[in-house]
Design a protein around this motif. Sequence first.
Motif, PDB file in Angstrom:
ATOM      1  N   UNK A  39       0.808  -1.212   0.000  1.00 10.26           N
ATOM      2  CA  UNK A  39       0.000   0.000   0.000  1.00 10.26           C
ATOM      3  C   UNK A  39       0.840   1.259   0.000  1.00 10.26           C
ATOM      4  N   UNK A  40       0.176   2.383   0.281  1.00  4.03           N
ATOM      5  CA  UNK A  40       0.836   3.683   0.247  1.00  4.03           C
ATOM      6  C   UNK A  40       0.916   4.334   1.623  1.00  4.03           C
ATOM      7  N   UNK A  41       0.624   3.586   2.680  1.00  7.53           N
ATOM      8  CA  UNK A  41       0.629   4.134   4.038  1.00  7.53           C
ATOM      9  C   UNK A  41       1.899   3.723   4.771  1.00  7.53           C
ATOM     10  N   UNK A  42       2.364   4.572   5.671  1.00 12.84           N
ATOM     11  CA  UNK A  42       3.574   4.322   6.454  1.00 12.84           C
ATOM     12  C   UNK A  42       3.330   3.161   7.426  1.00 12.84           C
ATOM     13  N   UNK A  46       1.219   5.120  10.029  1.00 13.05           N
ATOM     14  CA  UNK A  46       0.053   5.059   9.148  1.00 13.05           C
ATOM     15  C   UNK A  46      -0.215   6.388   8.457  1.00 13.05           C
ATOM     16  N   UNK A  47       0.845   7.177   8.280  1.00 10.02           N
ATOM     17  CA  UNK A  47       0.721   8.456   7.584  1.00 10.02           C
ATOM     18  C   UNK A  47       0.874   8.285   6.080  1.00 10.02           C
ATOM     19  N   UNK A  48       0.703   9.383   5.372  1.00  7.44           N
ATOM     20  CA  UNK A  48       0.832   9.377   3.918  1.00  7.44           C
ATOM     21  C   UNK A  48       2.298   9.329   3.527  1.00  7.44           C
ATOM     22  N   UNK A  49       2.624   8.523   2.517  1.00  4.78           N
ATOM     23  CA  UNK A  49       4.002   8.440   2.047  1.00  4.78           C
ATOM     24  C   UNK A  49       4.119   9.001   0.639  1.00  4.78           C
ATOM     25  N   UNK A  50       5.314   9.444   0.313  1.00  8.24           N
ATOM     26  CA  UNK A  50       5.621   9.958  -1.015  1.00  8.24           C
ATOM     27  C   UNK A  50       6.667   9.053  -1.648  1.00  8.24           C
ATOM     28  N   UNK A  51       6.563   8.874  -2.954  1.00  9.70           N
ATOM     29  CA  UNK A  51       7.554   8.072  -3.663  1.00  9.70           C
ATOM     30  C   UNK A  51       8.876   8.833  -3.745  1.00  9.70           C
ATOM     31  N   UNK A  68       8.274   0.053  -4.284  1.00  7.85           N
ATOM     32  CA  UNK A  68       8.669   1.440  -4.488  1.00  7.85           C
ATOM     33  C   UNK A  68       9.349   1.932  -3.223  1.00  7.85           C
ATOM     34  N   UNK A  69      10.296   2.807  -3.401  1.00  7.18           N
ATOM     35  CA  UNK A  69      10.972   3.439  -2.282  1.00  7.18           C
ATOM     36  C   UNK A  69      10.098   4.600  -1.828  1.00  7.18           C
ATOM     37  N   UNK A  70       9.814   4.663  -0.541  1.00  8.11           N
ATOM     38  CA  UNK A  70       8.872   5.654  -0.026  1.00  8.11           C
ATOM     39  C   UNK A  70       9.457   6.401   1.160  1.00  8.11           C
ATOM     40  N   UNK A  71       8.897   7.586   1.394  1.00  2.00           N
ATOM     41  CA  UNK A  71       9.268   8.424   2.524  1.00  2.00           C
ATOM     42  C   UNK A  71       7.989   8.937   3.166  1.00  2.00           C
ATOM     43  N   UNK A  72       7.912   8.830   4.500  1.00  2.00           N
ATOM     44  CA  UNK A  72       6.724   9.275   5.231  1.00  2.00           C
ATOM     45  C   UNK A  72       6.836  10.760   5.536  1.00  2.00           C
ATOM     46  N   UNK A  73       5.778  11.491   5.223  1.00  3.16           N
ATOM     47  CA  UNK A  73       5.746  12.928   5.448  1.00  3.16           C
ATOM     48  C   UNK A  73       5.685  13.242   6.941  1.00  3.16           C
ATOM     49  N   UNK A  77       9.949   8.243   8.194  1.00  4.94           N
ATOM     50  CA  UNK A  77      10.342   6.873   7.851  1.00  4.94           C
ATOM     51  C   UNK A  77      10.659   6.789   6.367  1.00  4.94           C
ATOM     52  N   UNK A  78      11.671   6.003   6.021  1.00  5.55           N
ATOM     53  CA  UNK A  78      12.021   5.781   4.624  1.00  5.55           C
ATOM     54  C   UNK A  78      12.295   4.298   4.413  1.00  5.55           C
ATOM     55  N   UNK A  79      11.711   3.724   3.367  1.00  2.44           N
ATOM     56  CA  UNK A  79      11.925   2.308   3.088  1.00  2.44           C
ATOM     57  C   UNK A  79      11.130   1.848   1.880  1.00  2.44           C
ATOM     58  N   UNK A  80      10.969   0.532   1.768  1.00  6.22           N
ATOM     59  CA  UNK A  80      10.252  -0.064   0.647  1.00  6.22           C
ATOM     60  C   UNK A  80       8.808  -0.360   1.007  1.00  6.22           C
ATOM     61  N   UNK A  81       7.933  -0.151   0.050  1.00  8.67           N
ATOM     62  CA  UNK A  81       6.539  -0.562   0.152  1.00  8.67           C
ATOM     63  C   UNK A  81       6.198  -1.346  -1.109  1.00  8.67           C
ATOM     64  N   UNK A  82       5.335  -2.354  -0.965  1.00  9.00           N
ATOM     65  CA  UNK A  82       4.858  -3.087  -2.133  1.00  9.00           C
ATOM     66  C   UNK A  82       3.659  -2.358  -2.702  1.00  9.00           C
ATOM     67  N   UNK A  83       3.602  -2.299  -4.007  1.00 12.34           N
ATOM     68  CA  UNK A  83       2.445  -1.687  -4.661  1.00 12.34           C
ATOM     69  C   UNK A  83       1.293  -2.679  -4.628  1.00 12.34           C
ATOM     70  N   UNK A  84       0.097  -2.169  -4.383  1.00 15.50           N
ATOM     71  CA  UNK A  84      -1.066  -3.033  -4.298  1.00 15.50           C
ATOM     72  C   UNK A  84      -1.507  -3.467  -5.694  1.00 15.50           C
TER      73      UNK A  84
END
Length: 123
Positions: A39-42, A46-51, A68-73, A77-84
Amino acid sequence: MPGTWTWWDAIIFIAVILALKATMFWLLTTIFLRMITEGDRCPVCDGETQAVERSGWWRIFGSASRSRRSWCVECGWEGLLRRSDEWVARERERRRAWSQVNEVRARAQSRSAAGSGPGSRAG
């Protein structure tokens, strides 16, 4: 003679060991990738993340992969998330529509280029 080894015994032994190692590598990689949050949540707040743009060794997870590599606003937090699966379906549809638009533009440009030659009649 009992107790003696042949080359075939060595080849079979090596093949079995390599098969076990390959199976273990596949199994552990699959487990690791399934542990990555989808998903796209931290996963922390559980905040919004940006690619984040891929650079360096992150390019191993290329654009064709489902990560995708993501960063939480909110928490940084910075790390990998799987795309749904929904995201993958939307991305396929977007790419399909984009290629159709490009085909229409190319046809329109070829028609206008064919009609604007030195022998064409301009109204």
